[in-house]
Design a protein around this motif. Structure first.
Motif, PDB file in Angstrom:
ATOM      1  N   GLN A 112       2.148  14.224  -1.667  1.00 26.24           N
ATOM      2  CA  GLN A 112       2.204  13.382  -2.159  1.00 26.24           C
ATOM      3  C   GLN A 112       3.698  13.292  -3.370  1.00 26.24           C
ATOM      4  N   LEU A 155       0.555   6.760  -6.952  1.00 26.78           N
ATOM      5  CA  LEU A 155      -1.075   6.596  -7.445  1.00 26.78           C
ATOM      6  C   LEU A 155      -1.772   8.099  -6.584  1.00 26.78           C
ATOM      7  N   ALA A 156      -1.800   9.181  -6.352  1.00 25.82           N
ATOM      8  CA  ALA A 156      -2.275  10.162  -5.475  1.00 25.82           C
ATOM      9  C   ALA A 156      -3.997   9.871  -6.063  1.00 25.82           C
ATOM     10  N   THR A 162       1.841  11.266   4.044  1.00 26.69           N
ATOM     11  CA  THR A 162       2.120  10.382   5.126  1.00 26.69           C
ATOM     12  C   THR A 162       2.979   8.529   4.759  1.00 26.69           C
ATOM     13  N   PRO A 163       2.713   8.636   3.024  1.00 22.61           N
ATOM     14  CA  PRO A 163       3.652   7.712   2.278  1.00 22.61           C
ATOM     15  C   PRO A 163       4.923   7.532   1.944  1.00 22.61           C
ATOM     16  N   PRO A 212       0.410  -0.937  -0.354  1.00 22.89           N
ATOM     17  CA  PRO A 212      -0.452   0.131   0.104  1.00 22.89           C
ATOM     18  C   PRO A 212       1.398   1.202  -0.201  1.00 22.89           C
ATOM     19  N   ARG A 213       1.909   1.385   0.976  1.00 27.74           N
ATOM     20  CA  ARG A 213       2.740   2.575   0.881  1.00 27.74           C
ATOM     21  C   ARG A 213       3.967   2.800  -0.848  1.00 27.74           C
ATOM     22  N   THR A 256       5.581   5.211  10.044  1.00 22.29           N
ATOM     23  CA  THR A 256       4.275   5.106  10.876  1.00 22.29           C
ATOM     24  C   THR A 256       4.912   6.273  11.622  1.00 22.29           C
ATOM     25  N   ALA A 293       0.626   3.927  -3.582  1.00 21.75           N
ATOM     26  CA  ALA A 293       0.936   5.733  -2.232  1.00 21.75           C
ATOM     27  C   ALA A 293       1.347   6.422  -2.664  1.00 21.75           C
ATOM     28  N   ARG A 306      -6.245   5.102   1.438  1.00 22.19           N
ATOM     29  CA  ARG A 306      -5.796   4.448   0.713  1.00 22.19           C
ATOM     30  C   ARG A 306      -4.811   4.956  -0.262  1.00 22.19           C
ATOM     31  N   SER A 307      -4.763   5.983   0.053  1.00 13.51           N
ATOM     32  CA  SER A 307      -3.638   7.470  -0.823  1.00 13.51           C
ATOM     33  C   SER A 307      -3.105   7.834  -0.014  1.00 13.51           C
ATOM     34  N   ALA A 308      -3.185   7.203   1.108  1.00 15.53           N
ATOM     35  CA  ALA A 308      -1.639   7.675   2.499  1.00 15.53           C
ATOM     36  C   ALA A 308      -1.353   6.977   2.576  1.00 15.53           C
ATOM     37  N   GLY A 309      -1.426   5.828   1.542  1.00 12.78           N
ATOM     38  CA  GLY A 309      -0.322   4.262   1.720  1.00 12.78           C
ATOM     39  C   GLY A 309      -0.815   3.616   2.592  1.00 12.78           C
ATOM     40  N   LEU A 310      -2.480   3.501   3.137  1.00  8.99           N
ATOM     41  CA  LEU A 310      -2.559   2.521   4.130  1.00  8.99           C
ATOM     42  C   LEU A 310      -3.272   1.628   3.524  1.00  8.99           C
TER      43      LEU A 310
END
Lengths: 270, 368
Positions: A154, A77-78, A101-102, A70-71, A106, A74, B261-265
């Motif tokens: 992002q 893709l934004a 965040t990506p 997912p990271r 954490t 991200a 999701r867009s923030a990578g979670l």
């Protein structure tokens, strides 16, 4: 770039998309158009992994989206979508910083550099003066620009937008899409945008995918797809194409009885 | 590709502007920090005063002396009597400490769950926790006939854990419908377990036992078990620390699943993990003190009004405010109708309900 092949999706028994294929290129805006219920938003959700197609594959810069964590996804893709309007208690600056965040682990705090990236994105969309306002208190146009700023923050190479002009008045519709087209050309971003309004698509998209019942009805450059012969059977409305100031415009004529009636009614009458 | 050498990174002519935004963000952070320090000082002062209030009044200075003597080994001063020492340290301190811990846990859990399900009316018992705990306690007292407070807490804990597991199974990690399914599962399990508890209360032929379950249902700090105090303290410290650390994840989930999701979670997984951790913390606290209502619902709204919406600030502020509110409420509960004791849940309800209305009215369209 995004390459998708053989995507399909159904809601229960209802098959919305089948065997959909598309390809985008950096520095160009790809528009997804089609009548209500043709699966534009569903296709976009397949492209950013919110839905996972039971068949086919989505490649992002050559890697299958499904194989990306997912990271990592991200970072590539934004997404700008319409959701949770006004619920967020965050300020604009905090909202935009979420885009970092990506790039942070954490437990990591946003650094001065992250703040600079966020401020830079806010300035690009002309919303820097809103930085310490509450996101929930913004107007629709301001909110849209802030969400685009978050996507820019992002620093992703692909920008996916779902009806970014929804609920905006005519001036902001052009402002937001003009901004998008400018950013895409400026940064070499690959962009996919779901649009309802064909004249906005005509002005701001380089390529179009026209979705009809069950799948892709036409795809190609904007000038090729926005052809009355292509559009009329899909939208079931009279279409005339004119050029004004070197810009393509579409005029619609629902009064023309030969095309205004849904086919089913025509068949019943004949 | 957008790299740092792309036009995006080059400072625009209006070079002073980004630093202005940066300054604004930093000023906000400083304000949040100092507000939390202020709340901490207020909590310490209130706790000291609360320890002195009761049938036997003890001056704050003496309270500090007694606490210092026991905690830091400072000299035993003749300023207070043996009796006062026993009352403050032996009787009131465990109870006030439990109020601090339980209030903090409920405040934090309320803030986090409101963000996770994106609903300002969510509270820590959203997932059927207190229904599970009270069903467990009711079974222990009314069916098995367990007498001790520790047995009550133990079976309440088992009930709470059972309820969470059931809700998670029913609500499922799977599905892309956002948090709504989990909330509905929590409601369903909650109603079912409440029905069990009410049936047992109704069927019970021992008014004494039914009374003890009822008192506990409403939430009470009257009989604090040292073991439960320790367990709740550890759970709350661990839980709150973890939630402060993952605060950005909570921020992202609070802005919507696609934003997350867009923030990578992975929204479903992240929400499941945060919810499970939060519920575990609340489960221990509920087992210790019962279902104290309204703290977890009202405190997060107060906290957000004070420090804004970022959870790195909201979580500590909710912990401090929750502790503060519960210490005050419990002091009222044990002294207002002395020698009878009001269940603390009744006090928090009486104060909390109007406060909630005022807060929601003020925030207007923003949160509802």
């Amino acid at each position: 770039m995004i390459v998708a092949d053989d995507l399909s999706w159904s809601y229960g028994e209802q098959q919305v998309l089948s065997a959909v294929a598309l390809a985008t290129r950096p520095g160009r805006v790809l528009g997804l158009i089609g009548p209500n219920g043709s699966g534009k938003t569903t296709l976009l959700r397949l492209l950013y992994g919110a839905l996972s197609s039971p068949s086919g594959v989505v490649l992002v810069d050559g890697d299958p989206l499904r194989s990306l964590r997912p990271r990592e996804a991200a970072r590539r893709l934004a997404v700008v979508v319409q959701e949770a309007p006004g619920e967020s208690p965050l300020t604009v600056a905090e909202m935009v910083l979420l885009g970092r965040t990506p790039h942070l682990s954490t437990f990591q705090r946003a650094s001065a550099e992250d703040h600079d990236v966020a401020a830079d994105a806010l300035r690009r969309v002309g919303a820097l003066h809103l930085a310490d306002r509450a996101f929930a208190g913004l107007s629709g146009g301001e909110r849209q620009r802030v969400l685009i700023a978050r996507a820019l923050t992002q620093r992703a190479t692909h920008l996916l937008l779902d009806e970014p002009t929804n609920h905006l008045d005519i001036r902001y519709q052009h402002e937001v899409l003009g901004l998008l087209a400018h950013l895409v050309r400026d940064l070499g971003t690959t962009s996919v945008v779901v649009l309802h309004d064909l004249n906005l698509a005509a002005r701001y998209c380089d390529d179009l995918v026209l979705l009809g019942p069950g799948g892709v009805a036409a795809s190609g450059t904007t000038a090729d797809v926005l052809d009355p012969d292509v559009l009329e059977p899909v939208y079931e409305i009279g279409v005339r194409r004119v050029e004004h100031d070197g810009q393509l415009h579409l005029l619609f004529s629902p009064s023309d009885p030969s095309v205004a009636r849904p086919r089913a009614i025509q068949e019943a009458l004949s | 590709m957008i790299t740092t050498t792309s036009p995006a990174a080059t400072p625009a002519p209006a070079g002073a502007a980004p630093s202005a935004a940066l300054v604004a963000v930093r000023a906000l952070r400083r304000r949040q920090g100092s507000l939390n320090l202020l709340l901490l000082a207020l909590l310490l002062a209130t706790t000291t005063v609360a320890l002195g209030i009761g049938p036997v009044g003890v001056a704050p200075a003496d309270v500090l002396g007694i606490l210092g003597h026991h905690l830091l080994g400072t000299r035993y001063d003749a300023g207070w009597t043996r009796t006062e020492d026993v009352i403050v340290w032996g009787t009131r301190a465990p109870r006030v400490a439990m109020a601090v811990v339980a209030g903090a846990a409920l405040g934090v859990a309320g803030a986090v769950l409101q963000a996770l399900v994106r609903n300002p009316l969510a509270d820590p018992y959203l997932l059927g926790l207190n229904a599970g705990a009270s069903a467990g306690a009711a079974v222990a007292v009314l069916v098995i006939g367990a007498g001790s407070a520790l047995a009550l807490s133990g079976s309440a804990l088992i009930g709470a854990v059972g309820a969470i597991v059931l809700v998670m199974l029913l609500g499922g990690v799977a599905g892309q419908r956002g948090p709504l399914r989990l909330v509905l599962a929590g409601l369903a399990v909650g109603y079912a377990l409440h029905a069990v508890t009410n049936f047992l209360l109704f069927w019970s032929d021992s008014p004494e036992a039914a009374r003890s379950v009822l008192f506990w249902l409403l939430g009470s700090l009257a009989s604090v078990q040292p073991v439960m105090l320790l367990a709740a303290t550890v759970a709350t410290l661990l839980g709150t620390t973890a939630l402060v650390l993952v605060a950005p994840v909570i921020d992202a989930l609070g802005s919507g699943d696609d934003s997350a999701r867009s923030a990578g979670l992975h929204p479903e997984h992240a929400r499941f993990a945060v919810m499970a951790g939060t519920s575990a913390m609340v489960g221990v606290v509920v087992a210790a003190v019962g279902g104290v209502g309204f703290v977890g619902l009202v405190v997060p709204h107060l906290a957000r009004r004070l420090v804004g919406g970022r959870h790195r600030a909201v979580v500590p502020a909710s912990a401090l405010l929750g502790a503060l509110v519960l210490v005050v409420a419990d002091t009222v509960a044990r002294t207002a109708l002395d020698p009878r004791e009001i269940p603390v849940g009744v006090v928090t309800g009486i104060v909390g309900a109007p406060l909630l209305l005022v807060l929601l009215r003020r925030s207007g369209a923003q949160s509802l």
